[in-house]
Design a protein around this motif. Structure first.
Motif, short mmCIF file in Angstrom:
data_model
loop_
_atom_site.label_atom_id
_atom_site.label_comp_id
_atom_site.label_asym_id
_atom_site.label_seq_id
_atom_site.Cartn_x
_atom_site.Cartn_y
_atom_site.Cartn_z
N PHE A 218 86.26 4.78 50.22
CA PHE A 218 86.43 6.16 50.21
C PHE A 218 87.82 6.44 50.45
O PHE A 218 88.47 7.71 50.00
N ALA A 219 88.44 5.79 51.47
CA ALA A 219 89.80 6.27 51.72
C ALA A 219 90.84 6.12 50.27
O ALA A 219 91.70 7.13 50.23
N GLY A 220 90.50 4.99 49.72
CA GLY A 220 91.36 5.14 48.39
C GLY A 220 91.03 6.02 47.49
O GLY A 220 92.11 6.84 46.90
N PHE A 221 89.77 6.36 47.35
CA PHE A 221 89.39 7.21 46.55
C PHE A 221 89.94 8.92 47.02
O PHE A 221 90.60 9.44 46.05
N ALA A 222 90.00 8.99 48.16
CA ALA A 222 90.45 10.40 48.73
C ALA A 222 91.89 10.54 48.44
O ALA A 222 92.45 11.41 47.99
N ALA A 223 92.79 9.19 48.66
CA ALA A 223 94.16 9.31 48.25
C ALA A 223 94.41 9.63 47.04
O ALA A 223 95.41 10.54 46.64
N LEU A 224 93.49 9.26 45.98
CA LEU A 224 93.88 9.33 44.76
C LEU A 224 93.49 10.78 44.29
O LEU A 224 94.14 11.51 43.58
N THR A 225 92.52 11.40 44.83
CA THR A 225 92.41 13.07 44.53
C THR A 225 93.32 13.65 45.13
O THR A 225 93.58 14.54 44.34
N LEU A 226 93.86 13.44 46.09
CA LEU A 226 95.08 14.22 46.73
C LEU A 226 96.18 14.11 45.83
O LEU A 226 97.05 14.99 45.32
N ALA A 227 96.41 12.76 45.21
CA ALA A 227 97.53 12.60 44.34
C ALA A 227 97.43 13.21 43.08
O ALA A 227 98.18 13.94 42.39
N ALA A 228 96.03 13.32 42.57
CA ALA A 228 95.69 14.24 41.12
C ALA A 228 95.90 15.62 41.53
O ALA A 228 96.34 16.41 40.69
N ALA A 229 95.42 16.10 42.68
CA ALA A 229 95.64 17.60 43.08
C ALA A 229 97.07 17.98 43.12
O ALA A 229 97.50 19.07 42.46
N THR A 230 97.72 17.04 43.74
CA THR A 230 99.25 17.30 43.73
C THR A 230 100.09 17.18 42.45
O THR A 230 100.78 18.17 42.10
N LYS A 231 99.68 16.32 41.56
CA LYS A 231 100.20 16.24 40.40
C LYS A 231 99.87 17.27 39.43
O LYS A 231 100.66 18.02 38.64
N ARG A 232 98.78 17.90 39.45
CA ARG A 232 98.12 19.19 38.71
C ARG A 232 98.64 20.42 39.08
O ARG A 232 98.98 21.14 38.21
N TYR A 233 98.29 20.47 40.58
CA TYR A 233 98.83 21.85 41.10
C TYR A 233 100.04 22.09 41.90
O TYR A 233 100.25 23.17 42.45
N GLU A 235 102.56 20.01 45.21
CA GLU A 235 102.79 19.62 46.67
C GLU A 235 102.44 20.87 47.34
O GLU A 235 103.08 22.04 47.21
N GLY A 236 101.73 20.95 48.44
CA GLY A 236 101.37 21.88 49.23
C GLY A 236 100.49 23.16 48.73
O GLY A 236 100.45 24.18 49.25
N SER A 237 100.14 22.94 47.48
CA SER A 237 99.29 24.24 46.92
C SER A 237 98.02 24.13 47.59
O SER A 237 97.50 23.45 48.19
N ALA A 238 97.42 25.16 47.15
CA ALA A 238 96.00 25.51 47.93
C ALA A 238 94.95 24.49 47.54
O ALA A 238 93.96 24.22 48.41
N GLU A 239 95.11 24.00 46.43
CA GLU A 239 94.21 23.05 45.75
C GLU A 239 94.36 21.74 46.65
O GLU A 239 93.38 21.06 47.14
N ALA A 240 95.66 21.31 46.54
CA ALA A 240 96.11 19.87 47.35
C ALA A 240 95.38 20.30 48.78
O ALA A 240 95.09 19.14 49.47
N ASP A 241 95.71 21.18 49.49
CA ASP A 241 95.22 21.66 50.87
C ASP A 241 93.92 21.39 51.08
O ASP A 241 93.26 20.84 51.87
N ALA A 242 92.86 22.08 50.06
CA ALA A 242 91.74 21.93 50.07
C ALA A 242 91.04 20.58 49.92
O ALA A 242 90.18 20.26 50.78
N VAL A 243 91.78 19.68 49.13
CA VAL A 243 91.31 18.21 49.02
C VAL A 243 91.52 17.74 50.32
O VAL A 243 90.60 16.82 50.94
N ARG A 244 92.65 17.66 51.10
CA ARG A 244 92.96 17.17 52.29
C ARG A 244 92.05 17.73 53.14
O ARG A 244 91.50 16.80 54.16
#
Length: 260
Positions: A218-233, A235-244
């Motif tokens: 779970f923790a590894g997947f969570a980190a990957l989703t944050l990395a994906a959100a940051t890459k696409r939207y 750093e500090g985007s609303a999308e990345a913040d929502a993932v965290r």
């Protein structure tokens, strides 16, 4: 037969229209299905090559072709098979189940053009007969509340890591503990708002393609989703913040942040 055809088509459309994926293998694999499997069979499944549908026993379950999200769920096991290759055990297995619930729900939401706020976030609504005290197989919005029945018992899914179930049954609780990443996705999707397939779903799909290990937890997947959100939207985007915030909401920390 028409229900099975429509469900297969709805799944193909989500992956093709939204994620530019040509069938579940990405290479145009024909989506075949077999209906009326065995007698009183209480399930539907992807066997690695085709969909198989039971008609239910008429006591607890009706026919499994009725549920578009369950069809999307099972076919997404094929997508995971061809992408992340997550093993079917413990947290990786629970992620495997959760990813299927996520995209199964998105198939249903996309077919009805529902926003994250409008969706029920129920998996398998309509499968139970009228005898069963329950609304669906699982709830992503409120894991643990989908049914409470004298025959089936109470929905055992936890919504957060505080309720994580340590067990050897069910390949390490893959159908139980999947409630945790399911709820995380619900929190992310509703936190972002709008249509869940557009941003939250895109982040999860990008993560499937990101080269995770078959044993990712779970923790590894969570980190990957944050990395994906940051890459696409960004750093500090609303999308990345929502993932965290979504993962924090279920007690999964990312990079030392959030809850533990």
């Amino acid at each position: 037969m028409n229900e099975a055809y429509d469900g297969l088509g709805a799944t193909f459309e989500l992956y093709a229209d939204v994620y530019d994926r040509n069938s579940i293998d990405g290479r145009g694999l024909p989506l075949d299905g077999s209906v009326h499997y065995e007698k009183d069979y209480d399930n539907a499944f992807w066997n690695g090559e085709r969909m198989v549908f039971g008609d239910g026993d008429g006591q607890v379950f009706g026919r499994f072709t009725v549920s578009v999200d369950v069809i999307g769920h099972e076919l997404t096991h094929g997508v995971t098979q061809y992408t992340a290759g997550l093993v079917y055990k413990d947290q990786a297995g629970a992620l495997n189940e959760s990813i299927s619930d996520v995209f199964g729900s998105l198939v249903l939401q996309y077919s009805h053009k529902q926003t994250a706020a409008q969706a029920t976030w129920l998996i398998g609504q309509g499968l139970f007969t009228a005898r069963v005290k329950g609304v669906a197989l699982r709830s992503m919005k409120a894991p643990g509340t989908a049914y409470d029945d004298p025959v089936l018992g109470k929905d055992p899914q936890p919504a957060t890591m505080a309720g994580y179930v340590e067990t050897e049954d069910d390949d390490g609780g893959v159908h139980t503990n999947s409630g945790i990443p399911n709820h995380a996705f619900y929190l992310v999707a509703t936190g972002i708002g709008g249509y869940a397939w557009e941003k939250a779903g895109r982040i999860w799909y990008d993560t499937l393609l990101a080269g995770m290990k078959p044993t990712t937890d779970f923790a590894g997947f969570a980190a990957l989703t944050l990395a994906a959100a940051t890459k696409r939207y960004g750093e500090g985007s609303a999308e990345a913040d929502a993932v965290r915030a979504g993962w924090s909401g279920v007690g999964v920390a990312i990079d030392g942040g959030g809850a533990s």
